[in-house]
Write an enzyme that holds these catalytic residues in place. Sequence first.
Site, PDB file in Angstrom:
ATOM      1  CD  GLU A 330      46.712  32.243  24.732  1.00  0.00           C
ATOM      2  OE1 GLU A 330      47.263  31.790  26.301  1.00  0.00           O
ATOM      3  OE2 GLU A 330      45.908  32.895  24.541  1.00  0.00           O
ATOM      4  CD  GLU A 439      41.426  32.150  20.444  1.00  0.00           C
ATOM      5  OE1 GLU A 439      41.251  32.465  21.278  1.00  0.00           O
ATOM      6  OE2 GLU A 439      43.144  31.617  20.024  1.00  0.00           O
TER       7      GLU A 439
END
Length: 573
Positions: A330, A439
């Site tokens: 991220e 995910e």
Amino acid sequence: MTTLGFGAEALSYDHTVSIECLTHPHKPQYNGGIIQNPELNNGSQGWIQFGESAIQHRESLGNKYIVAHKRKQTYDSVSQKVFLQKNKHYALSAWIQVNEGNNVEVTAMVKTRKGIKFAGATIAKSNCWSMIKGGLTTDTSGIAKLYFESKNTDVEIWVDSVSLQPFTEEEWKSHQDYNIEKARKRKVSIQILDKEGKPLRNASVSLQQTRARFPFGSAIDKSILNNPAYQKWFLQRFTVTTFTNEMKWYSTESVRGREDYSAADAMLGFARRNRIAVRGHNIFWDDPKFQPGWVPSLSPQELNIAVQKRLQSVVSRYRGQVIHWDVVNENMHFSFFESKLGQDFSAKVFSVAHGIDGGATLFLNEFNTIEDNRDNAANPARYIQKLRQIQNYPTFKSRGGVVGIGLEAHFPNFPPNLPYMRASIDQLVATRSPVWITEIDVSPQNNQVQSFEQVLREAHSHPGVQGIIMWTARSPQGCYRLCLTDNNFNNLPAGVVVDKLLHEWGLKPFSANTDHNGFIHVSLFHGDYKLEINHPLINNNNYSFTHHLQVNPIHHHHNNGSHITTQIVKLCV
């Protein structure tokens, strides 16, 4: 054209996209679809101002386009009225240029009577044209306005080659089916011969997939280690996994200088014994909230030493045992390490990690890239910028490293924008980097399970997606946002959906009788199969014969570009 059932034909979906800034825009996709005057060849016909901007038709280098200038508000722009139909999927594309600057975000928006919908974004530059590719699904019928906006009100927005193409739900599904046939399956012709080499007609042939080639899996939690029901449920379904927390720095070194890899080691052992591939998640996480408790107070010098130690420790320990590493998780949304150790932190870590474990693909991993536009931090254009920054870092480039594209795909609590999802994946696939859904889940909502099925189908059917992992680990505390099972590993509705899809994607048994030439012809998902043949003449009237069959993707021959589309299997029984 793609064939629908009942002899009807659907307009094919156009996966092509340009991720380069070009001197001339391409022709509009679908000849513009429902857009009037899409190439601006008829002056500004069909186009009007939006907000307070002035608009002007211009021509340069033989190319005609429309310009919004004298802009004061973000949304001051050029617009066209279109009639949208409820529950249709709209594929959008347009080419954008600005008069100054090289990093100007321009978004395509659609104003309906129910509100404003985002339809796509690009990073526009001066002196060349950038493509927006996106789309939207409508929840209302009626007149709407397509327009373009930019937070930078100093720039003129130039627009050309616009397209908005509607597709029905049936057409959208036909594209998925077509892509699955082409990318995930192979035609197989099996001929059964007797001992003398003569065709054996009317033999009963059954096929059962024993292992799928396409990687599909779920995250797991360490509680699986002591839970036989969890293990059985997982191993019956999946071929790949990610550990939710057990490899993360805050798990392996919660106390400075005291490393504990026991949980990750045990989980990796479980996976290896059962032929489950593992994604290494993660080396670092750039979110300041998810650091080991002792890390934020370190000085830059101390942090640098701790980072080097962590990097060497985890990557060396699991070298050759994971298929991927999420390197700096991220790092488009967050910048904990960059703020302390410099803007090239991620590129340096990629370079060092590649030097330690050259066999694993090193991934970026981000949210809100294909899900929606709640923020533009990691939209496809921004993602591609970050990808190129790391790919072009001298030490990484010199080692020939590959950067993978990890798409977390945490979908929000409203119906998924499938056209935007598909178009976003198109853009990322155009980089030629491996693309994985890492995910995937959906926020709690009324239609959570239905939305989950929709995004799984969209992801699996995209020919550029190389694997899917669901963020559906079960722990004693429950699940992150979506559970597939209850505590006793009985399927919940989302688990029922997963089993239905696994059945469709290859687990469904197939049986047929051979024709007069001893053949059966079938389209099978890539993977390993158990093939059983029954016939009175087999094995001295023993009736049955078992064979293991591998169905592989089509391999292209480089000499003339041709390829063998059908896999031929001859069996003497």
